[in-house]
Design a protein around this motif. Structure first.
Motif, PDB file in Angstrom:
ATOM      1  N   ILE A  21       0.838  -1.206   0.000  1.00 21.17           N
ATOM      2  CA  ILE A  21       0.000   0.000   0.000  1.00 21.17           C
ATOM      3  C   ILE A  21       0.868   1.249   0.000  1.00 21.17           C
ATOM      4  CG2 ILE A  21      -1.687   1.329   1.332  1.00 21.17           C
ATOM      5  CD1 ILE A  21      -2.796  -1.363   2.353  1.00 21.17           C
ATOM      6  N   ASP A  22       1.882   1.252   0.859  1.00 20.70           N
ATOM      7  CA  ASP A  22       2.776   2.408   0.938  1.00 20.70           C
ATOM      8  C   ASP A  22       3.498   2.650  -0.381  1.00 20.70           C
ATOM      9  OD1 ASP A  22       2.166   3.071   3.517  1.00 20.70           O
ATOM     10  OD2 ASP A  22       3.849   2.022   4.418  1.00 20.70           O
ATOM     11  N   ALA A  23       3.955   1.567  -1.014  1.00 21.82           N
ATOM     12  CA  ALA A  23       4.678   1.713  -2.280  1.00 21.82           C
ATOM     13  C   ALA A  23       3.790   2.338  -3.346  1.00 21.82           C
ATOM     14  CB  ALA A  23       5.208   0.358  -2.747  1.00 21.82           C
ATOM     15  N   ARG A  24       2.530   1.926  -3.392  1.00 17.67           N
ATOM     16  CA  ARG A  24       1.608   2.483  -4.381  1.00 17.67           C
ATOM     17  C   ARG A  24       1.376   3.968  -4.133  1.00 17.67           C
ATOM     18  NH1 ARG A  24      -1.792   0.198  -7.949  1.00 17.67           N
ATOM     19  NH2 ARG A  24       0.217  -0.696  -8.519  1.00 17.67           N
ATOM     20  N   ILE A  25       1.175   4.352  -2.881  1.00 17.04           N
ATOM     21  CA  ILE A  25       0.916   5.753  -2.565  1.00 17.04           C
ATOM     22  C   ILE A  25       2.156   6.607  -2.816  1.00 17.04           C
ATOM     23  CG2 ILE A  25       0.359   7.366  -0.702  1.00 17.04           C
ATOM     24  CD1 ILE A  25      -1.504   5.223   0.433  1.00 17.04           C
ATOM     25  N   ARG A  26       3.333   6.098  -2.455  1.00 20.87           N
ATOM     26  CA  ARG A  26       4.569   6.855  -2.718  1.00 20.87           C
ATOM     27  C   ARG A  26       4.759   7.091  -4.202  1.00 20.87           C
ATOM     28  NH1 ARG A  26       6.906   3.434   1.171  1.00 20.87           N
ATOM     29  NH2 ARG A  26       7.841   2.191  -0.500  1.00 20.87           N
ATOM     30  N   ARG A  86       2.260   9.800  -5.296  1.00 19.09           N
ATOM     31  CA  ARG A  86       2.650  11.127  -4.807  1.00 19.09           C
ATOM     32  C   ARG A  86       3.815  11.694  -5.612  1.00 19.09           C
ATOM     33  NH1 ARG A  86      -1.432  13.150  -1.554  1.00 19.09           N
ATOM     34  NH2 ARG A  86      -1.707  11.930   0.355  1.00 19.09           N
ATOM     35  N   SER A  87       4.712  10.812  -6.036  1.00 21.08           N
ATOM     36  CA  SER A  87       5.878  11.286  -6.791  1.00 21.08           C
ATOM     37  C   SER A  87       5.506  11.752  -8.187  1.00 21.08           C
ATOM     38  CB  SER A  87       6.926  10.174  -6.882  1.00 21.08           C
ATOM     39  OG  SER A  87       6.518   9.133  -7.763  1.00 21.08           O
ATOM     40  N   LEU A  88       4.363  11.288  -8.706  1.00 19.50           N
ATOM     41  CA  LEU A  88       3.964  11.608 -10.071  1.00 19.50           C
ATOM     42  C   LEU A  88       2.860  12.657 -10.163  1.00 19.50           C
ATOM     43  CD1 LEU A  88       3.845   7.969 -11.532  1.00 19.50           C
ATOM     44  CD2 LEU A  88       5.619   9.671 -11.940  1.00 19.50           C
ATOM     45  N   LEU A  89       2.013  12.753  -9.148  1.00 18.96           N
ATOM     46  CA  LEU A  89       0.880  13.674  -9.206  1.00 18.96           C
ATOM     47  C   LEU A  89       1.338  15.124  -9.163  1.00 18.96           C
ATOM     48  CD1 LEU A  89      -1.642  11.920  -6.770  1.00 18.96           C
ATOM     49  CD2 LEU A  89      -1.856  12.104  -9.256  1.00 18.96           C
ATOM     50  N   PRO A  90       0.611  16.000  -9.827  1.00 15.83           N
ATOM     51  CA  PRO A  90       0.942  17.437  -9.755  1.00 15.83           C
ATOM     52  C   PRO A  90       0.802  17.956  -8.328  1.00 15.83           C
ATOM     53  CG  PRO A  90      -0.654  17.002 -11.509  1.00 15.83           C
ATOM     54  CD  PRO A  90      -0.552  15.752 -10.706  1.00 15.83           C
ATOM     55  N   SER A  91       1.553  18.972  -8.015  1.00 17.20           N
ATOM     56  CA  SER A  91       1.452  19.613  -6.719  1.00 17.20           C
ATOM     57  C   SER A  91       0.031  20.139  -6.528  1.00 17.20           C
ATOM     58  CB  SER A  91       2.455  20.764  -6.623  1.00 17.20           C
ATOM     59  OG  SER A  91       2.293  21.471  -5.423  1.00 17.20           O
ATOM     60  N   GLY A  92      -0.521  19.887  -5.375  1.00 15.60           N
ATOM     61  CA  GLY A  92      -1.867  20.373  -5.086  1.00 15.60           C
ATOM     62  C   GLY A  92      -2.960  19.366  -5.350  1.00 15.60           C
ATOM     63  N   LEU A 119      -2.217  -0.199 -15.932  1.00 16.41           N
ATOM     64  CA  LEU A 119      -2.445   1.179 -16.363  1.00 16.41           C
ATOM     65  C   LEU A 119      -1.122   1.936 -16.407  1.00 16.41           C
ATOM     66  CD1 LEU A 119      -4.490   3.552 -16.885  1.00 16.41           C
ATOM     67  CD2 LEU A 119      -4.435   3.940 -14.405  1.00 16.41           C
ATOM     68  N   ASP A 120      -0.908   2.683 -17.493  1.00  9.06           N
ATOM     69  CA  ASP A 120       0.297   3.504 -17.621  1.00  9.06           C
ATOM     70  C   ASP A 120       0.113   4.763 -16.777  1.00  9.06           C
ATOM     71  OD1 ASP A 120       2.480   5.006 -18.322  1.00  9.06           O
ATOM     72  OD2 ASP A 120       2.185   4.829 -20.497  1.00  9.06           O
ATOM     73  N   ILE A 121       0.425   4.640 -15.484  1.00  2.22           N
ATOM     74  CA  ILE A 121       0.186   5.738 -14.558  1.00  2.22           C
ATOM     75  C   ILE A 121       1.084   6.921 -14.855  1.00  2.22           C
ATOM     76  CG2 ILE A 121       1.803   4.880 -12.821  1.00  2.22           C
ATOM     77  CD1 ILE A 121      -1.624   6.578 -12.210  1.00  2.22           C
ATOM     78  N   ASN A 122       2.253   6.677 -15.430  1.00  4.26           N
ATOM     79  CA  ASN A 122       3.140   7.791 -15.794  1.00  4.26           C
ATOM     80  C   ASN A 122       2.479   8.690 -16.829  1.00  4.26           C
ATOM     81  OD1 ASN A 122       5.916   7.192 -14.428  1.00  4.26           O
ATOM     82  ND2 ASN A 122       5.271   5.237 -15.280  1.00  4.26           N
ATOM     83  N   ALA A 123       1.860   8.076 -17.840  1.00  9.00           N
ATOM     84  CA  ALA A 123       1.188   8.870 -18.876  1.00  9.00           C
ATOM     85  C   ALA A 123      -0.003   9.629 -18.305  1.00  9.00           C
ATOM     86  CB  ALA A 123       0.739   7.949 -20.012  1.00  9.00           C
ATOM     87  N   VAL A 124      -0.764   8.975 -17.430  1.00  9.97           N
ATOM     88  CA  VAL A 124      -1.940   9.622 -16.836  1.00  9.97           C
ATOM     89  C   VAL A 124      -1.524  10.841 -16.020  1.00  9.97           C
ATOM     90  CG1 VAL A 124      -3.804   9.326 -15.153  1.00  9.97           C
ATOM     91  CG2 VAL A 124      -3.342   7.522 -16.826  1.00  9.97           C
ATOM     92  N   CYS A 125      -0.500  10.685 -15.192  1.00  4.22           N
ATOM     93  CA  CYS A 125      -0.072  11.799 -14.333  1.00  4.22           C
ATOM     94  C   CYS A 125       0.613  12.902 -15.137  1.00  4.22           C
ATOM     95  CB  CYS A 125       0.841  11.273 -13.225  1.00  4.22           C
ATOM     96  SG  CYS A 125      -0.030  10.265 -11.998  1.00  4.22           S
TER      97      CYS A 125
END
Length: 402
Positions: free
Chosen positions: A39-44, A47-53, A250-256
């Protein structure tokens, strides 16, 4: 099922000595185990990819185990709930009422009374709910916190379950929102935000990106005549996880990356508005396993059946939802010998008196012996709480956060 797909399933590191230790801790089978580190790995990563805010909410319906909710309370920015009991779980975990969103098309008057009294954000899904919330506000002497859940005027493909677009019990149709906003103003109820939920279990990044862009444009359009920008916009989630062989994560990098492009548009048009993602299975689904024990094996009609003490009453999704979907196998391993070459094709069944009680069909495993552990991956979401636990009156499974 390919060994490559099994290998990429995070929860299935619970094999060999680890699964025996879990079984000893549980005291019996069947049980669900949820891994904090996964769970922690997924959230980290998020957080590292999502825009600030960008705020992150956990949708409790995915897994309402109190220990899981309590653990996530210090790791996410809020919760989304769909019942008064889930609301109580979020509050007990320490969430501020204004960081909780209460959605659902069939909220009872008692549900709404508790929500209004507590101060959580009630996501209105009809004019009836608005009338009830207004009356309860007067009765209780408080100003209700309300948002409008919008049924979008677009629909998406590549989604495991469509939650908006077209005729649906969820939310308020886009063309009805202006009238509801006028009704809010007439009743002197302040609007806290909007909620747009278009679908769930989507593995197709272009679809997620398009749906998010359309959701932002929709909210900007609806909020254009408001006296002040809404406090928040819940953009739903929809992020899926791969359950079956042949599915790609899911390509989370592309989404973020796309979020960094469209989020400034929201902030420019609605200054001060907080953007929120609502995620459930994406945060916890891959962090859990379901473990049951082999209690018999037999041959019938030239086929081998491995019979366990678990089944669809604990894990309905893995069994195929009472035959309502074309069933495919979740990732399954023999927990005692996870690295042993598969040498037997078999059916893994549960203990219930129905032919629908199958955990895996025509799966290649090492030869299973009575007493061996069967481990089902991708079981951290919509497992125990989404299953008919009382069907045939067998004991309920244990849950552990480890």
């Amino acid at each position: 099922m390919s060994r490559a797909f099994i290998a990429q399933t995070p929860g299935l590191h619970f094999g060999g000595a680890a699964v025996r230790q879990l079984a000893h801790r549980a005291g019996r089978t069947p049980f669900f185990a949820y891994d904090r580190s996964a769970i922690d790995a997924r959230i980290r990563k998020l957080r590292s990819l999502l825009p600030s805010g960008m705020h992150l909410h956990y949708s409790i319906k995915a897994n309402p185990m109190p220990a899981v909710v309590g653990y996530l309370a210090t790791r996410v920015d809020g919760f989304d709930v769909a019942s008064a009991q889930e609301m109580a779980l979020a509050l007990d975990a320490g969430a501020a009422p204004t960081d909780i969103g209460f959605a659902g098309p069939g909220k009872s008057q008692d549900d709404l009374r508790r929500a209004v009294a507590t101060g959580v954000n009630v996501h209105l899904e009809s004019e009836t709910q608005l009338r009830l919330v207004t009356a309860l506000g007067w009765e209780l002497g408080v100003q209700p916190n309300v948002a409008i859940r919008v049924n979008p005027d677009f629909s998406v493909g590549h989604s495991g379950m469509r939650m908006g677009g077209g005729a649906t019990p969820f939310g308020v149709d886009v063309d009805q929102v202006p009238a509801l906003l006028r009704e809010l103003e007439a009743r002197e109820v302040a609007l806290a935000g909007f909620h747009v939920f278009w679908g769930s279990q989507c593995l197709h990044a272009p679809t997620v990106i398009l749906a998010q862009r359309q959701s932002v444009e929709l909210v900007v359009r609806l909020a254009s005549d408001l006296a002040a920008p809404p406090r928040f916009v819940n953009l739903g989630g929809g992020f899926g996880i791969p359950y079956f062989a042949g599915e790609t994560a899911l390509d989370i990098n592309a989404v973020c990356e796309a979020m960094h492009e469209w989020l400034p548009r929201l902030y420019e048009c609605l200054p001060g508005t907080k953007a929120t993602l609502e995620l459930g299975r994406y945060l916890v689904g891959e962090a859990g396993v379901y473990v049951c024990r082999v209690i018999d094996r037999k041959r019938s009609g030239g086929r081998t059946f491995v019979i366990t003490d678990g089944g669809l009453h604990h894990h309905l999704a893995a069994s195929g939802n009472f035959g309502q979907v074309l069933r495919r196998n979740f990732p399954v391993i023999l927990g005692d010998r996870p690295d042993t070459a598969s040498n037997e094709r078999c059916h893994v069944t549960g203990c219930l008196c129905t032919p629908l009680d199958r955990l895996a069909d025509d799966v290649d495993l090492p030869e299973a012996h009575i007493g061996d552990f069967v481990v089902v991956g991708q079981s951290g979401a919509y497992g125990r709480s989404a299953s008919p636990l009382h069907f045939l009156s067998h004991p309920e499974p244990i849950e552990m956060l480890v």
